[in-house]
Design a protein around this motif. Structure first.
Motif, PDB file in Angstrom:
ATOM      1  N   ILE A   2      58.765  33.702   6.069  1.00  0.00           N
ATOM      2  CA  ILE A   2      58.084  34.223   4.874  1.00  0.00           C
ATOM      3  C   ILE A   2      59.115  34.501   3.785  1.00  0.00           C
ATOM      4  O   ILE A   2      58.895  34.189   2.616  1.00  0.00           O
ATOM      5  CB  ILE A   2      57.294  35.516   5.218  1.00  0.00           C
ATOM      6  CG1 ILE A   2      56.136  35.176   6.157  1.00  0.00           C
ATOM      7  CG2 ILE A   2      56.762  36.189   3.963  1.00  0.00           C
ATOM      8  CD1 ILE A   2      55.412  36.371   6.720  1.00  0.00           C
ATOM      9  N   THR A   3      60.252  35.063   4.209  1.00  0.00           N
ATOM     10  CA  THR A   3      61.303  35.380   3.231  1.00  0.00           C
ATOM     11  C   THR A   3      61.814  34.108   2.560  1.00  0.00           C
ATOM     12  O   THR A   3      61.987  34.077   1.336  1.00  0.00           O
ATOM     13  CB  THR A   3      62.466  36.106   3.936  1.00  0.00           C
ATOM     14  OG1 THR A   3      61.945  37.254   4.574  1.00  0.00           O
ATOM     15  CG2 THR A   3      63.542  36.507   2.962  1.00  0.00           C
ATOM     16  N   VAL A   4      62.041  33.061   3.362  1.00  0.00           N
ATOM     17  CA  VAL A   4      62.549  31.805   2.805  1.00  0.00           C
ATOM     18  C   VAL A   4      61.534  31.236   1.814  1.00  0.00           C
ATOM     19  O   VAL A   4      61.891  30.813   0.705  1.00  0.00           O
ATOM     20  CB  VAL A   4      62.850  30.788   3.937  1.00  0.00           C
ATOM     21  CG1 VAL A   4      63.225  29.437   3.369  1.00  0.00           C
ATOM     22  CG2 VAL A   4      63.963  31.308   4.838  1.00  0.00           C
ATOM     23  N   LEU A   9      59.837  30.064  -3.689  1.00  0.00           N
ATOM     24  CA  LEU A   9      58.829  30.232  -4.749  1.00  0.00           C
ATOM     25  C   LEU A   9      59.411  30.990  -5.947  1.00  0.00           C
ATOM     26  O   LEU A   9      59.198  30.592  -7.103  1.00  0.00           O
ATOM     27  CB  LEU A   9      57.632  31.004  -4.200  1.00  0.00           C
ATOM     28  CG  LEU A   9      56.492  30.153  -3.625  1.00  0.00           C
ATOM     29  CD1 LEU A   9      55.465  31.050  -2.968  1.00  0.00           C
ATOM     30  CD2 LEU A   9      55.833  29.315  -4.710  1.00  0.00           C
ATOM     31  N   ALA A  10      60.133  32.050  -5.631  1.00  0.00           N
ATOM     32  CA  ALA A  10      60.753  32.835  -6.715  1.00  0.00           C
ATOM     33  C   ALA A  10      61.730  31.968  -7.500  1.00  0.00           C
ATOM     34  O   ALA A  10      61.781  32.035  -8.737  1.00  0.00           O
ATOM     35  CB  ALA A  10      61.472  34.051  -6.128  1.00  0.00           C
ATOM     36  N   ALA A  15      63.041  28.981 -12.303  1.00  0.00           N
ATOM     37  CA  ALA A  15      63.469  27.712 -12.912  1.00  0.00           C
ATOM     38  C   ALA A  15      62.489  27.294 -14.004  1.00  0.00           C
ATOM     39  O   ALA A  15      62.899  26.761 -15.050  1.00  0.00           O
ATOM     40  CB  ALA A  15      63.571  26.632 -11.839  1.00  0.00           C
ATOM     41  N   LEU A  16      61.212  27.545 -13.759  1.00  0.00           N
ATOM     42  CA  LEU A  16      60.194  27.227 -14.780  1.00  0.00           C
ATOM     43  C   LEU A  16      60.430  28.049 -16.043  1.00  0.00           C
ATOM     44  O   LEU A  16      60.344  27.529 -17.169  1.00  0.00           O
ATOM     45  CB  LEU A  16      58.788  27.504 -14.213  1.00  0.00           C
ATOM     46  CG  LEU A  16      57.621  27.307 -15.170  1.00  0.00           C
ATOM     47  CD1 LEU A  16      57.443  25.829 -15.529  1.00  0.00           C
ATOM     48  CD2 LEU A  16      56.333  27.859 -14.576  1.00  0.00           C
ATOM     49  N   MET A  17      60.779  29.325 -15.861  1.00  0.00           N
ATOM     50  CA  MET A  17      61.054  30.197 -17.015  1.00  0.00           C
ATOM     51  C   MET A  17      62.312  29.736 -17.762  1.00  0.00           C
ATOM     52  O   MET A  17      62.402  29.848 -18.976  1.00  0.00           O
ATOM     53  CB  MET A  17      61.246  31.645 -16.539  1.00  0.00           C
ATOM     54  CG  MET A  17      59.979  32.355 -16.220  1.00  0.00           C
ATOM     55  SD  MET A  17      58.923  32.507 -17.669  1.00  0.00           S
ATOM     56  CE  MET A  17      57.501  31.654 -17.070  1.00  0.00           C
ATOM     57  N   LEU A  18      63.255  29.206 -16.994  1.00  0.00           N
ATOM     58  CA  LEU A  18      64.493  28.703 -17.606  1.00  0.00           C
ATOM     59  C   LEU A  18      64.205  27.438 -18.394  1.00  0.00           C
ATOM     60  O   LEU A  18      64.714  27.238 -19.495  1.00  0.00           O
ATOM     61  CB  LEU A  18      65.509  28.426 -16.494  1.00  0.00           C
ATOM     62  CG  LEU A  18      66.854  27.850 -16.901  1.00  0.00           C
ATOM     63  CD1 LEU A  18      67.612  28.823 -17.775  1.00  0.00           C
ATOM     64  CD2 LEU A  18      67.692  27.535 -15.660  1.00  0.00           C
TER      65      LEU A  18
END
Lengths: 212, 72
Positions: A2-4, A9-10, A15-18
Motif C-alpha cells: 500500500i505504501t509503495v 501515486l503521490a 509530476a502532473l503539478m510540475l
C-alpha cells in the motif's frame, strides 16, 4: 505494498503539478493540487514512517549495527540455560522479531517508548560514544516475561515459582526478578561468546531463521 | 520549464505556478528519497527517510501551503 502504491501515486500527481501547474486555474484543478501537494505526500510520508517503524522491529535490523553483532550471535549459543538463545532457537519468540519481543515494554505506550529508545541508540551510534558495556536503561521488568509466560503450564507448575520465598504474587509485582535473583541469569553472554559453542541449524532451518 | 505554464504579459510563468512547481519538485525529490530508503533495512535508511525525505516533503508541502496565501 500500500505504501509503495501511495508513493507512486503521490509521485505521479506531483509530476502532473510540475508539468501543468496551470490546471489550478479551475476549481477542480485547485482541489487536484491540494490532493497532489498535500494529501498524498502526507499519506506517503505516514506510510513510509509506518514501514520503517515495522522494519525496526526486525532482528536483522537490530543486529545490523556493529555494536549489536555479538548480541545477535549470542542467540546461537548452544546452551539451553542461556535464556535468549533458548527462546530464539526454540521459537518461543518470533525469530524475526526476537529483540523487540523481549525488549519492548508491554504497557500502553511501550512500543513508542521502545522506538524512542531506539532513536537514542541511532544518535549514540552516529554522534555519541558507544559504551564498552551495553546495559539496559532500567532493570528488566518481569512484566515482559509474564506477558507470555503467565498462565502457561510450564510457568504455573514450576515448583520454584510457587515457593514461599518467590511466589507468583511477588513475581507479578516485580519484587523478585526473574533474571537477577539467580534463577534465569544467563542472558546475552557476549563476553564468553568467543569460547561458546554456537548452534548451526540445518540449511532448511537456516532459511527459516533468517540472517541473524 | 518556462513555456509549459501560463505566461503573463512578459512571457513569464505566473508567480503562483512557479511556487507550485517548486513545491512539486521538492515533493517529488522527497518521494524518490523515501522510495530509496525503503529498499534498505538499516538505521541509516531510517535517518535518510526522516531527515532527507521528511525534510524535502515537509518543505514541499509548506511551500505549497505558502503559495495559497502568497500575494504577488
Amino acid at each position: 505494498m500500500i505504501t509503495v502504491t501511495t508513493i507512486v501515486l503521490a509521485g505521479a500527481l506531483a509530476a502532473l503539478m510540475l508539468w501543468k501547474p496551470e490546471v489550478t486555474h479551475t476549481n477542480g484543478g485547485k482541489v487536484l493540487a491540494f490532493v497532489s501537494l498535500f494529501v498524498f505526500p502526507m499519506l506517503a510520508a505516514f506510510g513510509g514512517l509506518n514501514q520503517h517503524v515495522e522494519r525496526s522491529k526486525k532482528t536483522v535490523f537490530c543486529t545490523s549495527c556493529h555494536a549489536m553483532n555479538d548480541y545477535g550471535k549470542s542467540l546461537r549459543i548452544d546452551d539451553p540455560t542461556h535464556l535468549p538463545a533458548a527462546h530464539w532457537q526454540n521459537g518461543r519468540v518470533p525469530r524475526e522479531d526476537a529483540c523487540f519481543t523481549c525488549h519492548t515494554d508491554y504497557t500502553m505506550y511501550g512500543d513508542y517508548k521502545a522506538k524512542l529508545r531506539g532513536l537514542r541508540h541511532v544518535w549514540v551510534q552516529y554522534l555519541g560514544t558507544i559504551p564498552k558495556t551495553i546495559k539496559l536503561y532500567t532493570p528488566y521488568n518481569n512484566r515482559e516475561c509474564l506477558h507470555c509466560h503467565e498462565g502457561a503450564r510450564s510457568y504455573e507448575e514450576a515448583s520454584p515459582h510457587k515457593a514461599d520465598d518467590v511466589g507468583f504474587a511477588r513475581l507479578t509485582k516485580n519484587e523478585v526478578s526473574c533474571l537477577t535473583s539467580g534463577c534465569h541469569d544467563q542472558v546475552h553472554d557476549v563476553k564468553g561468546l568467543s569460547k561458546a559453542a554456537l548452534w548451526n541449524p540445518e540449511p532448511q532451518s537456516e532459511a527459516k531463521l533468517g540472517k541473524e | 520549464m518556462i513555456g509549459l505554464g501560463e505566461r503573463n504579459g512578459n512571457g513569464r510563468l505566473r508567480g503562483i505556478e512557479w511556487r507550485l512547481r517548486i513545491a512539486a519538485v521538492l515533493v517529488l525529490a522527497g518521494l524518490v528519497v523515501e522510495g530509496a530508503s525503503l529498499t534498505w533495512s538499516h538505521p541509516t535508511a531510517f535517518l535518510v527517510f526522516a531527515i532527507g525525505s521528511g525534510g524535502l516533503v515537509g518543505v514541499g508541502v509548506l511551500s505549497y501551503l505558502h503559495s495559497l496565501v502568497w500575494r504577488p
